[in-house]
Motif scaffolding. Structure first.
Motif, mmCIF file in Angstrom:
data_model
loop_
_atom_site.group_PDB
_atom_site.id
_atom_site.type_symbol
_atom_site.label_atom_id
_atom_site.label_comp_id
_atom_site.label_asym_id
_atom_site.label_seq_id
_atom_site.Cartn_x
_atom_site.Cartn_y
_atom_site.Cartn_z
ATOM 1 N N UNK A 174 0.984 -1.443 0.075
ATOM 2 C CA UNK A 174 0.128 0.160 -0.018
ATOM 3 C C UNK A 174 0.930 1.270 0.036
ATOM 4 N N UNK A 175 0.188 2.303 -0.611
ATOM 5 C CA UNK A 175 1.092 3.494 -0.562
ATOM 6 C C UNK A 175 0.235 4.870 -0.195
ATOM 7 N N UNK A 196 -5.335 2.795 -1.820
ATOM 8 C CA UNK A 196 -5.255 4.144 -1.878
ATOM 9 C C UNK A 196 -6.361 4.534 -1.187
ATOM 10 N N UNK A 197 -6.160 5.772 -0.758
ATOM 11 C CA UNK A 197 -7.155 6.523 -0.233
ATOM 12 C C UNK A 197 -7.280 7.706 -0.779
ATOM 13 N N UNK A 222 -6.829 -1.796 -3.916
ATOM 14 C CA UNK A 222 -7.853 -1.561 -3.195
ATOM 15 C C UNK A 222 -8.050 -0.057 -3.111
ATOM 16 N N UNK A 223 -9.211 0.628 -3.187
ATOM 17 C CA UNK A 223 -8.812 1.969 -3.122
ATOM 18 C C UNK A 223 -10.347 2.554 -2.439
ATOM 19 N N UNK A 244 -10.429 4.655 -9.725
ATOM 20 C CA UNK A 244 -10.860 3.496 -9.833
ATOM 21 C C UNK A 244 -10.731 3.013 -11.475
ATOM 22 N N UNK A 245 -11.189 4.131 -12.493
ATOM 23 C CA UNK A 245 -11.079 3.886 -13.804
ATOM 24 C C UNK A 245 -9.704 3.247 -14.436
ATOM 25 N N UNK A 246 -8.784 4.136 -13.652
ATOM 26 C CA UNK A 246 -7.492 3.997 -14.051
ATOM 27 C C UNK A 246 -6.946 2.356 -13.631
#
Ligand code: SAH
Ligand code: SF4
Ligand code: F3S
Length: 438
Positions: free
Chosen positions: A260-261, A301-302, A329-330, A361-363
């Protein structure tokens, strides 16, 4: 009012892999006490193994409790376990009077005693955080298992990211011993498990007398019968040299890294107290790819952390484009009580979070689909995990953690070589390779 002691139970787990593991151990323990597994609607005792990470997850427990009254007006004994239990404690039975037991994620080995107390009509609450005590008491892993299993090797978190409840619900970082882990891994392999995923809130912070997670993976590599090793979830700052090296030379360690970043903006990473930069994250990924070029990268991602500007958000998109994720996961930022970020200025409006999440999320979805499409034409091993919808169909995992549907696949637990022939956004189709070496 006393009630009869429950004879059957049902465990319902929410949240992360640690909770899945804990849920299995609770079930094994109650099974060893002579209780039978039953459906949620029929069990005498229902255990909600809860997650507190985002508001939606935490609120779910109350709607679930509300639905637990049965057609004849009765209700089961209800235990709330997991991270909501730890975070809200005695507040839970104040909000939901039906709750009989509240037990934290490090105290569930005391469930049998708590159940006995509740059977006498008392409300039983145990929020002790005794570290690794539960592992000394839990029974040996139950004999009948699937192809793949989780094994908790590390508990808790010392990182204190400003948005996160985990350091409060799971306590400080603590590592289980080499011997205990190897013994449990052996029991799982004896029970037919082919793949072990080592789990922990910061699994790569696992350490024991100078050894790192890489050494532990090397020790597991020597277990005959174990075919695959994975680990999750990791912090970028704990990717040690030894762990990175393991990705280069341990064949059983699968080419997949969930790292996770959260954000690609250094300003936001600082406000999150992540203690790494976008650049240091990129550098870690580069090193791992250096030793294992085909490794699939995954992340968390948040969007909409307090103060996140359009430029900060675009920095996240740029980082995603540079890394090229195989899966991710976002989440929209969720303010959690007691965390520093919850009281920061500049909370982001829900509409902006929605819009950013959609673009993000599209990306990520496009990258995942492209990764799957790029796998078409490859030959690889699949660990068969379950039956598919149609007769003869089996579903398993590729080394890169993709779901692969195999027509006329062999039985669960088998590793079979397939040719990947087509790809969808979330899965692939494989055909058993007839000319592959046996
Ligand atoms: N220890 C792991 C994460 C565990 S929580 C790590 O640091 O990578 C799993 C994920 O939930 C986090 O990576 C983060 O993306 C998300 N998350 C945690 N707290 C959150 C919050 N308050 N709002 C939204 N997402 C959150
Ligand atoms: Fe939460 Fe950060 Fe710890 Fe992960 S590293 S569990 S996000 S505090
Ligand atoms: Fe949720 Fe607790 Fe896991 S808050 S994500 S169940 S550590």
């Amino acid at each position: 009012m006393s009630r009869s002691a429950p004879k059957s139970f049902h465990v319902k787990s929410f949240g992360c892999q640690m909770n899945v593991y804990d849920g299995e151990r609770m079930a094994e323990m109650l099974g060893a006490e002579g209780m039978a597994v039953a459906s949620e609607n029929e069990a005498d005792l229902v255990i909600l193994n809860t997650c507190h990470i985002r508001e939606k997850a935490a609120e779910k427990v109350y709607s679930d409790i509300g639905r637990m009254r049965r057609d004849d007006g009765s209700r089961p004994m209800i235990a709330v376990a997991g991270c909501v239990a730890q975070a809200e404690g005695a507040e839970i039975p104040r909000r939901a009077r039906e709750v009989d037991i509240v037990v934290g994620p490090q105290a569930y080995h005391r469930l049998p005693a708590l159940v006995a107390e509740a059977a006498q009509g008392k409300r039983a609450i145990d929020l002790d955080l005794p570290g690794l005590a539960k592992f000394d008491v839990l029974p040996r892993r139950a004999p009948k298992r699937g192809a793949s299993a989780f094994l908790t090797v590390q508990e808790g978190c010392d990182k204190f990211c400003t948005y996160c409840v985990v350091p409060y619900t799971r306590g400080a970082e603590i590592s289980r011993s080499f011997d205990a882990i190897l013994e449990e891994a052996q029991a799982l392999v004896d029970a037919g498990v082919r793949e072990i995923t080592l789990v922990g809130q910061n699994v790569n912070a696992w350490a024991q007398s100078g050894h790192d997670l890489g050494s532990l993976i090397r020790a597991l590599d020597a277990l005959p019968g174990l075919a695959r090793i994975r680990y999750t979830t990791s912090h970028p700052n704990d990717m040690t040299d030894g762990l990175i090296a393991a990705h280069g030379d341990i064949e059983k360690l699968m080419p997949f890294l969930h790292l996770p970043v959260q954000s690609g903006s250094d300003r936001i990473l600082k406000a999150m107290n992540r203690s790494h930069s976008a650049e240091s994250y990129r550098a870690v990924i580069e090193r791992v790819r250096g030793v294992r070029p085909d490794i699939a990268i995954s992340g968390d991602f948040i969007v909409g952390f307090p103060g996140e500007t359009e430029a900060d958000f675009e920095a996240t998109l740029t980082l995603i484009e540079e890394i090229n994720y195989a899966s991710a996961y976002s989440f929209k930022y969720s303010a959690r009580p007691g965390t520093p970020a919850a009281t920061m200025d500049e909370q982001i409006a829900p509409e902006i979070m929605d819009e950013r999440l959609q673009r993000l999320q599209a990306l990520l979805n496009a990258q995942q689909f492209a990764f799957n499409q790029a796998s078409v034409g490859k030959r690889c091993d699949i660990l068969i995990e379950r039956d598919g919808k149609r007769p003869g169909q089996r579903i398993g995992k590729s080394p890169w953690l993709q779901s692969v549907v195999v027509e006329n696949g062999p039985e669960i637990g088998t590793i079979v070589t397939v040719d990947l022939v087509s790809a969808a956004p979330n899965s692939l189709v494989g055909i058993v390779a007839i000319d592959a070496a046996a």
